[in-house]
Design a protein around this motif. Structure first.
Motif, PDB file in Angstrom:
ATOM      1  N   ALA A 284       0.797  -1.085   0.000  1.00  0.00           N
ATOM      2  CA  ALA A 284       0.002  -0.171  -0.065  1.00  0.00           C
ATOM      3  C   ALA A 284       0.841   1.294   0.033  1.00  0.00           C
ATOM      4  O   ALA A 284       0.548   2.196  -0.655  1.00  0.00           O
ATOM      5  CB  ALA A 284      -1.109   0.023   1.296  1.00  0.00           C
ATOM      6  N   SER A 285       1.778   1.122   0.856  1.00  0.00           N
ATOM      7  CA  SER A 285       2.848   2.318   0.767  1.00  0.00           C
ATOM      8  C   SER A 285       3.614   2.674  -0.455  1.00  0.00           C
ATOM      9  O   SER A 285       3.741   3.607  -0.942  1.00  0.00           O
ATOM     10  CB  SER A 285       3.975   2.218   1.881  1.00  0.00           C
ATOM     11  N   LEU A 286       4.017   1.606  -1.135  1.00  0.00           N
ATOM     12  CA  LEU A 286       4.802   1.826  -2.384  1.00  0.00           C
ATOM     13  C   LEU A 286       3.694   2.023  -3.442  1.00  0.00           C
ATOM     14  O   LEU A 286       4.500   2.519  -4.280  1.00  0.00           O
ATOM     15  CB  LEU A 286       5.172   0.198  -2.642  1.00  0.00           C
TER      16      LEU A 286
ATOM     17  N   GLN B 115      -0.454   5.737  -6.922  1.00  0.00           N
ATOM     18  CA  GLN B 115      -1.648   5.638  -6.916  1.00  0.00           C
ATOM     19  C   GLN B 115      -2.258   6.574  -5.921  1.00  0.00           C
ATOM     20  O   GLN B 115      -2.341   6.308  -4.623  1.00  0.00           O
ATOM     21  CB  GLN B 115      -2.073   4.064  -6.514  1.00  0.00           C
ATOM     22  N   PRO B 116      -2.560   8.080  -6.372  1.00  0.00           N
ATOM     23  CA  PRO B 116      -2.716   8.956  -5.266  1.00  0.00           C
ATOM     24  C   PRO B 116      -3.941   9.023  -4.579  1.00  0.00           C
ATOM     25  O   PRO B 116      -4.265   9.652  -3.567  1.00  0.00           O
ATOM     26  CB  PRO B 116      -2.558  10.144  -5.926  1.00  0.00           C
ATOM     27  N   ASN B 117      -5.049   8.296  -5.070  1.00  0.00           N
ATOM     28  CA  ASN B 117      -6.493   8.364  -4.619  1.00  0.00           C
ATOM     29  C   ASN B 117      -6.729   6.956  -3.716  1.00  0.00           C
ATOM     30  O   ASN B 117      -7.996   6.721  -3.523  1.00  0.00           O
ATOM     31  CB  ASN B 117      -7.201   8.490  -5.727  1.00  0.00           C
ATOM     32  N   ILE B 118      -5.682   6.509  -3.224  1.00  0.00           N
ATOM     33  CA  ILE B 118      -6.170   5.411  -2.042  1.00  0.00           C
ATOM     34  C   ILE B 118      -5.917   5.903  -0.915  1.00  0.00           C
ATOM     35  O   ILE B 118      -5.098   6.623  -0.776  1.00  0.00           O
ATOM     36  CB  ILE B 118      -5.125   3.990  -2.367  1.00  0.00           C
ATOM     37  N   ARG B 119      -6.651   5.211   0.090  1.00  0.00           N
ATOM     38  CA  ARG B 119      -6.858   5.728   1.525  1.00  0.00           C
ATOM     39  C   ARG B 119      -6.753   4.818   2.550  1.00  0.00           C
ATOM     40  O   ARG B 119      -7.279   3.485   2.081  1.00  0.00           O
ATOM     41  CB  ARG B 119      -7.924   6.614   1.869  1.00  0.00           C
ATOM     42  N   LEU B 120      -6.053   4.789   3.493  1.00  0.00           N
ATOM     43  CA  LEU B 120      -6.218   3.866   4.732  1.00  0.00           C
ATOM     44  C   LEU B 120      -7.148   3.751   5.520  1.00  0.00           C
ATOM     45  O   LEU B 120      -7.703   4.842   5.830  1.00  0.00           O
ATOM     46  CB  LEU B 120      -4.790   3.903   5.500  1.00  0.00           C
TER      47      LEU B 120
ATOM     48  N   PRO C 138      10.634  -2.584   1.111  1.00  0.00           N
ATOM     49  CA  PRO C 138      10.434  -1.833   2.336  1.00  0.00           C
ATOM     50  C   PRO C 138       9.171  -1.935   3.312  1.00  0.00           C
ATOM     51  O   PRO C 138       8.155  -2.200   2.562  1.00  0.00           O
ATOM     52  CB  PRO C 138      10.530  -0.193   2.055  1.00  0.00           C
ATOM     53  N   GLY C 139       9.298  -1.831   4.433  1.00  0.00           N
ATOM     54  CA  GLY C 139       8.263  -1.958   5.256  1.00  0.00           C
ATOM     55  C   GLY C 139       7.878  -3.564   5.784  1.00  0.00           C
ATOM     56  O   GLY C 139       7.040  -3.550   6.664  1.00  0.00           O
ATOM     57  N   THR C 140       8.737  -4.294   5.336  1.00  0.00           N
ATOM     58  CA  THR C 140       8.314  -5.609   5.856  1.00  0.00           C
ATOM     59  C   THR C 140       9.028  -6.128   7.115  1.00  0.00           C
ATOM     60  O   THR C 140       9.916  -5.153   7.452  1.00  0.00           O
ATOM     61  CB  THR C 140       8.871  -6.779   4.763  1.00  0.00           C
ATOM     62  N   LEU C 141       8.859  -7.191   7.846  1.00  0.00           N
ATOM     63  CA  LEU C 141       9.622  -7.524   8.958  1.00  0.00           C
ATOM     64  C   LEU C 141       9.905  -9.157   8.894  1.00  0.00           C
ATOM     65  O   LEU C 141       9.552  -9.697   8.000  1.00  0.00           O
ATOM     66  CB  LEU C 141       8.935  -6.989  10.079  1.00  0.00           C
ATOM     67  N   ILE C 142      10.586  -9.561  10.095  1.00  0.00           N
ATOM     68  CA  ILE C 142      10.476 -11.107  10.029  1.00  0.00           C
ATOM     69  C   ILE C 142      10.158 -11.534  11.459  1.00  0.00           C
ATOM     70  O   ILE C 142      10.293 -10.948  12.470  1.00  0.00           O
ATOM     71  CB  ILE C 142      12.224 -11.376  10.093  1.00  0.00           C
ATOM     72  N   ARG C 143       9.272 -12.318  11.412  1.00  0.00           N
ATOM     73  CA  ARG C 143       8.558 -13.212  12.508  1.00  0.00           C
ATOM     74  C   ARG C 143       9.085 -14.524  12.639  1.00  0.00           C
ATOM     75  O   ARG C 143       9.174 -15.488  11.720  1.00  0.00           O
ATOM     76  CB  ARG C 143       7.102 -13.052  12.472  1.00  0.00           C
ATOM     77  N   GLN C 144       9.136 -14.907  13.990  1.00  0.00           N
ATOM     78  CA  GLN C 144       9.312 -16.223  14.372  1.00  0.00           C
ATOM     79  C   GLN C 144       7.702 -16.977  14.387  1.00  0.00           C
ATOM     80  O   GLN C 144       6.980 -16.949  15.175  1.00  0.00           O
ATOM     81  CB  GLN C 144       9.703 -16.640  15.446  1.00  0.00           C
ATOM     82  N   VAL C 145       7.678 -17.861  13.312  1.00  0.00           N
ATOM     83  CA  VAL C 145       6.409 -18.643  13.146  1.00  0.00           C
ATOM     84  C   VAL C 145       6.372 -20.021  13.880  1.00  0.00           C
ATOM     85  O   VAL C 145       7.086 -20.733  13.594  1.00  0.00           O
ATOM     86  CB  VAL C 145       5.772 -18.673  11.668  1.00  0.00           C
ATOM     87  N   THR C 146       5.372 -20.273  14.682  1.00  0.00           N
ATOM     88  CA  THR C 146       5.289 -21.633  15.193  1.00  0.00           C
ATOM     89  C   THR C 146       4.435 -22.593  14.637  1.00  0.00           C
ATOM     90  O   THR C 146       3.328 -22.226  14.039  1.00  0.00           O
ATOM     91  CB  THR C 146       4.901 -21.256  16.848  1.00  0.00           C
ATOM     92  N   PRO C 147       4.560 -23.782  14.800  1.00  0.00           N
ATOM     93  CA  PRO C 147       3.759 -24.703  14.097  1.00  0.00           C
ATOM     94  C   PRO C 147       2.353 -24.766  14.813  1.00  0.00           C
ATOM     95  O   PRO C 147       1.839 -24.268  15.821  1.00  0.00           O
ATOM     96  CB  PRO C 147       4.311 -25.837  14.864  1.00  0.00           C
ATOM     97  N   ASN C 148       1.321 -24.983  13.963  1.00  0.00           N
ATOM     98  CA  ASN C 148      -0.106 -24.871  14.340  1.00  0.00           C
ATOM     99  C   ASN C 148      -0.913 -25.490  13.202  1.00  0.00           C
ATOM    100  O   ASN C 148      -0.401 -25.649  11.910  1.00  0.00           O
ATOM    101  CB  ASN C 148      -0.594 -23.509  14.222  1.00  0.00           C
ATOM    102  N   LYS C 149      -1.984 -26.232  13.549  1.00  0.00           N
ATOM    103  CA  LYS C 149      -2.876 -27.074  12.757  1.00  0.00           C
ATOM    104  C   LYS C 149      -3.154 -26.267  11.595  1.00  0.00           C
ATOM    105  O   LYS C 149      -3.537 -26.780  10.508  1.00  0.00           O
ATOM    106  CB  LYS C 149      -3.907 -27.973  13.374  1.00  0.00           C
ATOM    107  N   ARG C 150      -3.589 -24.839  11.671  1.00  0.00           N
ATOM    108  CA  ARG C 150      -3.937 -24.183  10.677  1.00  0.00           C
ATOM    109  C   ARG C 150      -2.666 -23.523   9.901  1.00  0.00           C
ATOM    110  O   ARG C 150      -3.105 -22.697   9.043  1.00  0.00           O
ATOM    111  CB  ARG C 150      -4.715 -22.905  11.237  1.00  0.00           C
ATOM    112  N   ARG C 151      -1.380 -23.843  10.111  1.00  0.00           N
ATOM    113  CA  ARG C 151      -0.391 -23.305   9.393  1.00  0.00           C
ATOM    114  C   ARG C 151       0.377 -24.578   8.700  1.00  0.00           C
ATOM    115  O   ARG C 151       1.668 -24.892   9.246  1.00  0.00           O
ATOM    116  CB  ARG C 151       0.524 -22.511  10.045  1.00  0.00           C
TER     117      ARG C 151
ATOM    118  N   PRO D 168       3.174   4.388   5.956  1.00  0.00           N
ATOM    119  CA  PRO D 168       4.183   5.776   5.466  1.00  0.00           C
ATOM    120  C   PRO D 168       3.536   6.163   4.095  1.00  0.00           C
ATOM    121  O   PRO D 168       3.092   5.170   3.295  1.00  0.00           O
ATOM    122  CB  PRO D 168       5.351   5.045   5.498  1.00  0.00           C
ATOM    123  N   ASP D 169       3.432   7.208   3.776  1.00  0.00           N
ATOM    124  CA  ASP D 169       3.074   7.699   2.453  1.00  0.00           C
ATOM    125  C   ASP D 169       1.560   7.498   2.293  1.00  0.00           C
ATOM    126  O   ASP D 169       1.233   7.992   1.201  1.00  0.00           O
ATOM    127  CB  ASP D 169       4.060   7.263   1.293  1.00  0.00           C
ATOM    128  N   LEU D 170       0.816   7.113   3.066  1.00  0.00           N
ATOM    129  CA  LEU D 170      -0.548   6.776   2.671  1.00  0.00           C
ATOM    130  C   LEU D 170      -1.631   7.363   3.776  1.00  0.00           C
ATOM    131  O   LEU D 170      -1.473   7.131   4.988  1.00  0.00           O
ATOM    132  CB  LEU D 170      -0.769   5.189   2.889  1.00  0.00           C
TER     133      LEU D 170
END
Length: 332
Positions: free
Chosen positions: A98-100, A113-118, A238-251, A312-314
């Motif tokens: 969205a920011s990009l 895309q100047p007409n999108i809004r959060l 830009p704007g992404t991150l890293i998460r530690q994802v744990t096992p789950n039956k839905r994953r 950012p930027d939105l």
């Protein structure tokens, strides 16, 4: 309608045909909604997390007297221009994209895309390279020389996410064998048919579950343990991150705690969407969390404290900003 037709020619490659198909769908809905006042939310492909959450939002709003139709249209390269032109009223995309889009970078280079809004932050998600559970691909470096899904024209951001993760193993496009597909479902079909060795897609999505069942199990490939891995991925997306994802039956595919690239899905509105419509949807998000969870468990990850957070930027939509201000909701 004509203003969106003119935008077709600003969209590269095969995404243009998907955009045209979406226009036909929007045109039909526009004609039908002239009297019924149907509100449309454009989502990613059927089987994606975005499509599931869009359907949940439609169901909740239907219970509040708003006819909101969730329409899977492909990737954000299709939905965001339609949102920008006002041909659809809402869309769900990742916060980074969205920011990009608003600033005209990477996927939207030279085409802001100047007409999108959060409207608000919904749920966190992760997406990574997944392989067959019995594959000898154990690390990101093992993808060297392998056949991987690439150049998904309706959802080019997936290629950027794939590039970012390969770069953490010092790999690039020249180090893999690209298997091109027009859309994420086609890329997953290639994987299930044995035409590719790895696909990058969203953890916990219907498409990953489908692949898991079809091939006897899948496994997400972890990001390597290096100090600069976050700097590497954010230099590409830009704007992404890293998460530690744990096992789950839905994953399916997360077999042990795994570091995977992530972001947050946000709800966007067109600047042309009526403030009262956006305020009604914002109110539902803030007051009906349990209803959303009952429809889809991913809403367990919706944090009301960050619903009104910034991107950012939105800029925020006036309807959402007005609701947050009137109710003392800061997003901090």
């Amino acid at each position: 309608m004509m203003k969106v037709v003119r935008q077709i020619f600003s969209i590269p490659g095969a995404a243009r045909s998907a955009f045209g198909a979406a226009i036909v769908a929007v045109g039909v809905m526009t004609a039908a909604s002239a009297t019924a006042q149907t509100v449309t939310i454009g989502t990613t492909a059927q089987g994606s997390l975005g499509a599931a959450l869009g359907a949940a939002l439609a169901k909740v709003m239907d219970g509040r007297g708003m006819t909101l139709r969730a329409v899977p249209m492909g990737g954000p390269e299709v939905t965001i221009p339609l949102l920008n032109s006002g041909e659809i009223q809402f869309s769900l995309v990742s916060a980074d994209l969205a920011s990009l889009a608003a600033s005209g970078r990477t996927v939207f280079e030279g085409n802001p895309q100047p007409n999108i809004r959060l409207v608000g932050h919904l749920v966190s998600f992760e997406a990574g390279w997944f392989v067959r559970a019995d594959s000898d691909i154990m690390t990101m470096a093992d993808l060297k020389g392998k056949r991987v899904s690439w150049g998904i024209t309706q959802q080019r951001i997936l290629e950027y996410w794939g590039r970012a993760q390969l770069a953490t193993a010092d790999l690039g496009e020249d180090d893999i064998v690209p298997v091109h597909a027009t859309a994420a479902p086609a890329a997953v079909q290639d994987f299930m048919a044995g035409r590719s060795d790895a696909v990058v897609f969203t953890v916990g999505s219907g498409l990953v579950s489908q692949a898991d069942a079809a091939v006897g199990g899948v496994r997400f490939v972890p990001l390597p343990d290096r100090d600069d891995r976050l700097d590497i991925i954010t230099s590409i997306v830009p704007g992404t991150l890293i998460r530690q994802v744990t096992p789950n039956k839905r994953r399916p595919g997360v077999v042990t705690e795994t570091p995977i690239m992530g972001s947050t899905l946000v709800l966007l509105a067109s600047a042309d969407t009526a403030p009262e419509t956006v305020a009604a949807v914002t109110e539902a998000l803030y007051t009906a969390r349990d209803e959303f969870i009952a429809i889809h468990p991913a809403f367990n990850r919706m944090d009301l404290k960050t619903l009104a957070g910034k991107v950012p930027d939105l800029p925020a939509h006036d309807g959402a900003a007005g609701y947050y201000k009137a109710n003392g909701i800061t997003g901090e």
